[in-house]
Design a protein around this motif. Structure first.
Motif: not given
Ligand code: SRM
Ligand code: SRM
Ligand code: SRM
Ligand code: SRM
Ligand code: SF4
Ligand code: SF4
Ligand code: SF4
Ligand code: SF4
Ligand code: SF4
Ligand code: SF4
Ligand code: SF4
Ligand code: SF4
Lengths: 409, 353, 353, 409
Positions: C118, D215, C81
């Motif tokens: 995470t 993300c 990720t």
């Molecule tokens: C796998 C990954 C993308 C990738 O290409 O690798 C990913 C995957 C998903 N993200 Fe993300 N996010 C990933 C990094 C991020 C980041 C970047 C970071 O953290 O550096 C962000 C921005 C963080 C921030 O705002 O500081 C990010 C902000 C979100 C959000 C916004 C949440 C919020 O309310 O601010 C969502 C929406 C949600 O969780 O409902 C989301 C939602 C999602 C979803 C639900 C999208 C989907 O439908 O597949 C995925 C699963 C979420 C989960 O883990 O709960 N993802 N997501 C990354 C996993 C990181 C990890 O291993 O933990």
């Protein structure tokens, strides 16, 4: 009438005699009827209206004996055409605090000014002074002498304390959390020398408002902004709350929903409101809307904010909190001591034409706080810093303090 | 020679008896009609204030007229407000209506209270200053003539609306925090009178006066040169040095700023932001300025929720909607490029189309 | 010699068949349990992703172990990720539980989804870099050991909580926009190795490297001097010039920043703000740092509303309450004194006591 | 066991083998079992843990033929004590877009690295590369040759384009509004020379996220941040809305009430939601919470933002909007043209080590827009300027354009 218009020397300005808002042109003409020189002001202004440009020269220094300010020198750049305004200086007269007058006092000023000047005034200048608009150099001293004899003194100009001002406060307002009028009057009298004898890097303004509504716009334009507040709970009269509800005020929508911290709960059944005072930021909104039911708390004082100014030079600044709460009672010694301390530090460290806020911006709030002996607190900031560029005092690290080099630049 | 340092006369001597008696003991107020404040004290005493518009630039004749009226109705007591309106102070309710009638008959507008447009804080302009890019009293008169119905009413606007005018960037009104600000601007760099400059001005302090470092020494003439690319026409060099005149009949004019506020009610104090970068000086009535302001006021009045100040309304609907609804063009001038510009950029994908 | 400029291998060759088939046609997802994502395609196909924590600094042995597991359960497909977790990709639901069981048996934490803490994005530290003020992998391991229950659950936090660590002000993680950032800081000015500087570095570019103009030329030594009053220890001069070492065992350490965010959900991206100016380097487990972060996490978890990110919570309750509730001391370090400081001052009387 | 511990050379680090989170110390030991030199890394690190200070010298320049980057040179400052890490350089290997792997590909990398390096890696570096952590100077070229033969190439370092990265996007995410993977893969291949041969004032980063959740944290750390979005209406399946309600989701409290623009109305009786799309800012919150019922619109593309960076030198910046909406489809020519144009302008005007955002800060957004030929629009700003210090182009005034002097400083 039309015939008269046609022959007017000031056809453009005449246009501004019409309309529902009071006309300054009428007043200039009024004065000119008694003071023919004053007609040259209107004539010069008409020329400006035609040419779309001002016709005053860069100000010169004129004044009265013993003072370094209070007079704005002004000369026409076309004395050939408008000899009546060859020199046309302004006197700034310190208004009575709160802008209260008896007709006697007002008439006295008119008498003096009719004797010495153009017959034109501003009630008031935007700092708050009475502006006596336009006289010749030789009338300055006699005019001052007569004003002084009548109990009036000049206000500030130049690199000095400027005429402090106060909202109407306890004289008429139910929300005044301290005595703005006594405070400003007292401070003005204490700092007469600072007001009349420019000796600082630049101007300094003090304004006081009795509550957070800030009816003298202190936070926007005073280097020292003194704002009334309280630190206990808002006083609530629940019967009066019910009366407002009965009278049709939408307490939920207009009051509770607009509270910036959401700390008001309205109970429509019992027509009562409950305020979580620990989260109230004393913004005044609910009190403004329901002044019969809600009143500021009983433990009242002021919040001090510093540094506001207009954009020249480094950009506009609003004042920012340095003291959360102070009791503010006569003789205001603590406040006056603070002022002296601030002025000393500013005077020592500021560059020419650097306002207090700009100096703090340049040297850092931490330096200011340390010099003043104030404790930092989170209420001073909207949020803590987000850049990692912060300094450690050698003492923080148990090292020898370094020799002061701050003033150097 | 007159006594110095006597300070202002004691305001206490100028307070009407009802104020002296109830000083600091006011209980509540009402605004029974536009321009009329009714303050009730804990003692039950009532003070009536009748607020009237003023040109601010007035003759002693006018002041004497105010005095005559105050003598007739107010036992000789009156005050001015922080925005240069006149307030007649009475205790006798029965004299309020006659006072208003007389003022109206004499052509004075009554109002400026509550959700109104009150007097425009303003400055000297071509009447008395050396740096103006526009006049002050003229545009103010023109705008207030046009907005008069907003001065004399309290039901046309969602909240109070404060307008201010400054004739140059020194901003001698608190225009930088006004709901609507009218600001005179220059648009070309100052001329350097190279022959006179060395005599009239100090070169180093002239150079230091420029916030954008546009001024450089010119060793040849012992004067200075202005890098026109870097000059944003603030006029500060002219304030410091008379040999750098900046007034320009062809290019000077007016800019309009919106959304500032001073009070801490609901939201904190806020700066006004650029709405219209330039409108021409068109004396005597500045129709473009008058029209621009009416447009903003009407759009706001129509769109905002109750108690929402102009800036609060814009914050809610977004700046893009503000420009759309008012039809004002957005230009590169609107985008900040001074010191704090990066704090004004949109760092999010959140926007309305 | 190897072929240059071939670029990365085509990711399409690495996608599992279910992804190839449903590429761009996913319909929705669920998170049936911490660490498990179930993505359902328009076709009805289902993709399971099992997310596992990783040290990031891993040996090839470890990578081979991941491969063995992916071969066993995932037909050889896996991904990492953007925060360095491992994701095993499966289509066969019946293999999800056994996979988790095996991963757990091998000691791997499963989680990092939804409202969790995470993995901590981090950097090199003492493992590989020349400017660190602290280690990276060590503090990360210590903090994650402590917060493990927040990684493996989704019901302990109001929202996602992203922690990042950078070992110096270069900030090689996106720490400047993290819910919680751990940042290594120096606290004393660089030493100037005056004898070696003229040989190793260009004096003008060394001087220009300092954002606060603390470096001046020293004509005597043809080297430079540092005005220690003006140095805020950013280390940029050392990046430019090896003869200005800034590492200091006695004074280097850690600072803690809070309230940043990246997503545009609800509120826009935001910088992290200073919470704790200094904590000592205390290897191997940095107990002060671990404890400080737990305190912030717990206070947040207790106080915030559902879906409120750490920074959104603080904005609602105010910074003064944040400091009060966490018991963190507010110091003069917290008050900005860099270029944009005036935008951070409290320009209103609105505050909580 | 205890006996063994007592004799350990690395007692502090051994402590970090304990605990539930995967231990990097274990992995270093694992690698060291096969590669004894690697044990010197742990030994040096133990010394750092004891002394609380790093032991690497200021990086030196090393690399592979034909490239100006992709390798970070590193030397121990105690080669006397730790000869195994006398030189210990890192290779940055461009990851497959989206960080997808087959085990075959991963094992290939491991094979190459076991042959040429320490056996230690980062999966991945925080820019996104595969980091092959620690090898000697003489192994760099052979290692590169083997990687290249296996189909891998180096990533970016120095004043060059850095390895672009993309969120998982359409490969797995239902919200991807454009093909982040194809886009980033394509752009990376197009700009190989920019990636491998540093020739700019400083580094430049491109990151792409398929929707506003961002993300890959593009807005926080990419000079060019590409974020998926849409410009029509959110797709609503009202039956699914009802299902969420029935399942107990508090649609009013958790969804509607948290919408930043308040543009969602929830009708609890019919269990339907209505969205005023003209005020929706596509923040994703409601979609995030109800992905079965709500989906991004159908008319999809990207918003472009530019300028993010970490604090060194002039303070951290977030990217800011320059293009509200662009369709983003293969072969992305318009985007590539824009990149060339931006790089040209930046290259020509920036000072050494000045990132794009800092250059725009210094020269003004208006200059950038003009050079790019973009129209200004209010979506570029949070609010218009509040200082009156704005410029007029001579053309605005009907005057002769001045000769360009911008680059001068
Ligand atoms: C796998 C990954 C993308 C990738 O290409 O690798 C990913 C995957 C998903 N993200 Fe993300 N996010 C990933 C990094 C991020 C980041 C970047 C970071 O953290 O550096 C962000 C921005 C963080 C921030 O705002 O500081 C990010 C902000 C979100 C959000 C916004 C949440 C919020 O309310 O601010 C969502 C929406 C949600 O969780 O409902 C989301 C939602 C999602 C979803 C639900 C999208 C989907 O439908 O597949 C995925 C699963 C979420 C989960 O883990 O709960 N993802 N997501 C990354 C996993 C990181 C990890 O291993 O933990
Ligand atoms: C007379 C005066 C004070 C003085 O010492 O002269 C005054 C008097 C009152 N102000 Fe004020 N304000 C006066 C200038 C101001 C200013 C300063 C300014 O405009 O330059 C402000 C800040 C303006 C701003 O925020 O930009 C000001 C912001 C308020 C507010 C805050 C309203 C808000 O929601 O933001 C209130 C509360 C209210 O109106 O309910 C208020 C309320 C009041 C009350 C109701 C206070 C009271 O109980 O007596 C007074 C009558 C209000 C009215 O006119 O409706 N006063 N008031 C000033 C009259 C100016 C005029 O002639 O129009
Ligand atoms: C008369 C007055 C305007 C008016 O019509 O009301 C005025 C008039 C001038 N102001 Fe002012 N200022 C006046 C209130 C203000 C205010 C408002 C206030 O005090 O609340 C401000 C903004 C607040 C502030 O101080 O920041 C103000 C900010 C300036 C500045 C910019 C100062 C700054 O630090 O940003 C200058 C420029 C300067 O000082 O060189 C300035 C300079 C001037 C000068 C002296 C022109 C000059 O460059 O030397 C003007 C003389 C005009 C003339 O010929 O009569 N005037 N000036 C106001 C004083 C009347 C009075 O005493 O009651
Ligand atoms: C390896 C890595 C950290 C990691 O452990 O993951 C890293 C390591 C270094 N970074 Fe970085 N940066 C790494 C991602 C970042 C990021 C995050 C990102 O790219 O998303 C940033 C913040 C984003 C940004 O670019 O603004 C980042 C901002 C910096 C900076 C400050 C740049 C700035 O403009 O503010 C420097 C200082 C410099 O360039 O001189 C820097 C310099 C360095 C140097 C080269 C040290 C130096 O001063 O020359 C570090 C080499 C360490 C070593 O010996 O291995 N590194 N660096 C990351 C690259 C791995 C990869 O290719 O995948
Ligand atoms: S500032 Fe407050 S106390 Fe003073 S007049 Fe206005 S409302 Fe009354
Ligand atoms: S004063 Fe303001 S913050 Fe306090 S309860 Fe009333 S509306 Fe809320
Ligand atoms: S705003 Fe400018 S032009 Fe107008 S009075 Fe003040 S200094 Fe003079
Ligand atoms: S007008 Fe202002 S910006 Fe232009 S040269 Fe003079 S001081 Fe500088
Ligand atoms: S944050 Fe600083 S010390 Fe850590 S890897 Fe990046 S440049 Fe090196
Ligand atoms: S550490 Fe930073 S602030 Fe200190 S001298 Fe070096 S560059 Fe300047
Ligand atoms: S950025 Fe959007 S499209 Fe990309 S993985 Fe995250 S949620 Fe999905
Ligand atoms: S995407 Fe965001 S702004 Fe749009 S309706 Fe949903 S919650 Fe509101």
């Amino acid at each position: 009438m039309t015939a008269k218009k046609a022959k007017s020397e000031t056809p453009l300005l005449d246009e501004l005699e019409k309309g529902p808002w009071p006309s300054f042109v009428k007043d200039i003409k009024m004065a000119a009827e008694r003071k023919p020189e004053t007609m040259d002001l209107l004539r010069q202004l008409e020329m400006s209206y035609v040419e779309k440009i001002g016709h005053w020269k860069h100000g010169g220094i004129v004044g009265v004996t013993g003072y370094g300010g209070g007079v704005i020198g002004r000369y026409s750049d076309r004395p050939d055409l408008f000899p009546g305004v060859t020199n046309f200086h302004t006197l700034r007269v310190n208004m009575p605090t709160g802008w209260f007058y008896t007709t006697k006092a007002l008439r006295t000023i008119c008498d003096v000014w009719d004797k010495h000047g153009s017959g034109l005034t501003n009630f008031h200048g935007s700092t708050g002074d009475i502006i006596l608009l336009g006289t010749t150099t030789d009338h300055l001293q006699p005019c001052f002498d007569d004003l002084s004899a009548a109990g009036f003194d000049l206000g500030g100009s130049g690199s000095a304390l400027r005429t402090p001002s106060a909202c109407v406060g306890p004289a008429r307002c139910e929300w005044a959390c301290f005595d703005t009028l006594d405070f400003i009057n007292d401070v003005t009298h204490t700092f007469q020398s600072e007001l009349h004898r420019p000796m600082w890097p630049y101007k300094f303004k003090i304004k006081a408002s009795g509550c957070a509504n800030d009816c003298v716009a202190a936070i926007a334009r005073a280097d020292m902004s003194v704002i009334g507040t309280w630190r206990d709970d808002i006083q609530i009269d629940q019967n009066r709350v019910a009366e407002y509800a009965d009278a049709g005020l939408d307490i939920e929508g207009e009051v509770a929903a607009l509270c910036p911290t959401g700390c008001i709960e309205y109970d429509p059944k019992n027509k009562q409101i409950h305020i979580d005072n620990s989260n109230c930021t004393r913004c005044m909104h609910c009190i403004n809307l329901m002044c019969k039911a809600l009143r500021p708390g009983r433990d009242r004082g002021v919040t001090l904010l510093i540094g506001a100014k207009a954009p020249i030079l480094e950009g506009a600044l609003l004042s920012s909190v340095i003291i959360k709460f102070w009791k503010m009672e006569s003789p205001y010694q603590e406040f006056k001591d603070l002022m002296m301390k601030i002025w000393d530090w500013w005077d020592e460290n500021a560059k020419m034409r650097e306002r207090l806020g700009e100096l703090i911006e340049r040297l850092g709030m931490r330096v200011f706080l340390r010099e003043m002996g104030f404790e930092p607190h989170p209420q001073m900031v909207k949020s803590p810093r987000y850049n990692p560029y912060y300094f450690w005092w050698p003492e923080d690290l148990g090292l020898e303090p370094k020799k002061e080099e701050e003033g150097e630049e | 020679m007159g006594k110095t340092d006597i300070g202002p006369p004691d305001y206490k001597n100028f307070l009407p008896p009802v104020i002296k008696k109830n000083y600091g003991k006011w209980l509540y107020h009402e605004i029974p009609r536009p321009g009329v404040l009714k303050h009730v004290a804990e003692s039950g005493d009532v003070l009536w204030s009748v607020r009237m518009g003023s040109a601010r630039l007035i003759s002693t004749d006018r002041v004497r007229e105010y005095c005559d009226i105050a003598d007739k109705y107010c036992d000789g007591y009156l005050r001015f407000t922080s925005r240069h309106n006149v307030e007649f102070l009475l205790t006798d309710e029965s004299r309020v209506a006659p006072l208003i009638e007389e003022l109206t008959r004499r052509g004075y507008p009554i109002g400026g209270t509550g959700h109104s447009v009150t007097s425009i804080v303003h400055t000297q302009g071509w009447i008395h200053c050396h740096t103006p890019a526009t006049d002050a009293s003229g545009p103010v008169k023109a705008v207030m003539d046009d907005l008069i119905e907003y001065f004399t009413s309290m039901d046309r606007l969602p909240a109070q609306l404060r307008i201010a005018l400054a004739c140059c960037l020194n901003m001698c009104g608190a225009v930088h925090c006004s709901d609507i600000a009218i600001l005179g601007i220059h648009r070309v760099a100052p001329k350097v009178l190279a022959d006179r400059l060395p005599k009239l001005c100090e070169v180093p302090s002239t150079i230091a006066s420029c916030p954008t470092y546009a001024i450089k020494p010119d060793p040849k003439t012992k004067s200075v040169v202005v890098n026109e690319e870097r000059c944003m026409y603030c006029g500060n060099c002219y304030t410091m040095c008379p040999a750098m005149p900046i007034l320009n009949a062809e290019f000077d004019g007016i800019s309009i700023w919106v959304g500032g506020k001073v009070s801490n009610a609901r939201s904190g104090p806020a700066f006004s932001k650029l709405a219209i970068p330039f409108l021409p000086n068109n004396p005597p009535r500045w129709p473009e300025t008058v029209q621009a302001i009416r447009n903003i006021v009407e759009t706001y009045a129509k769109g905002a929720r109750k108690h929402e100040r102009l800036g609060e309304w814009i914050e809610r609907i977004s700046w893009e909607k503000f420009f759309e609804k008012t039809g004002i063009e957005f230009t590169d001038k609107h985008i900040d490029d001074y010191k704090l510009c990066m704090t004004t950029f949109r760092n999010t994908t959140q926007f309305r189309y």
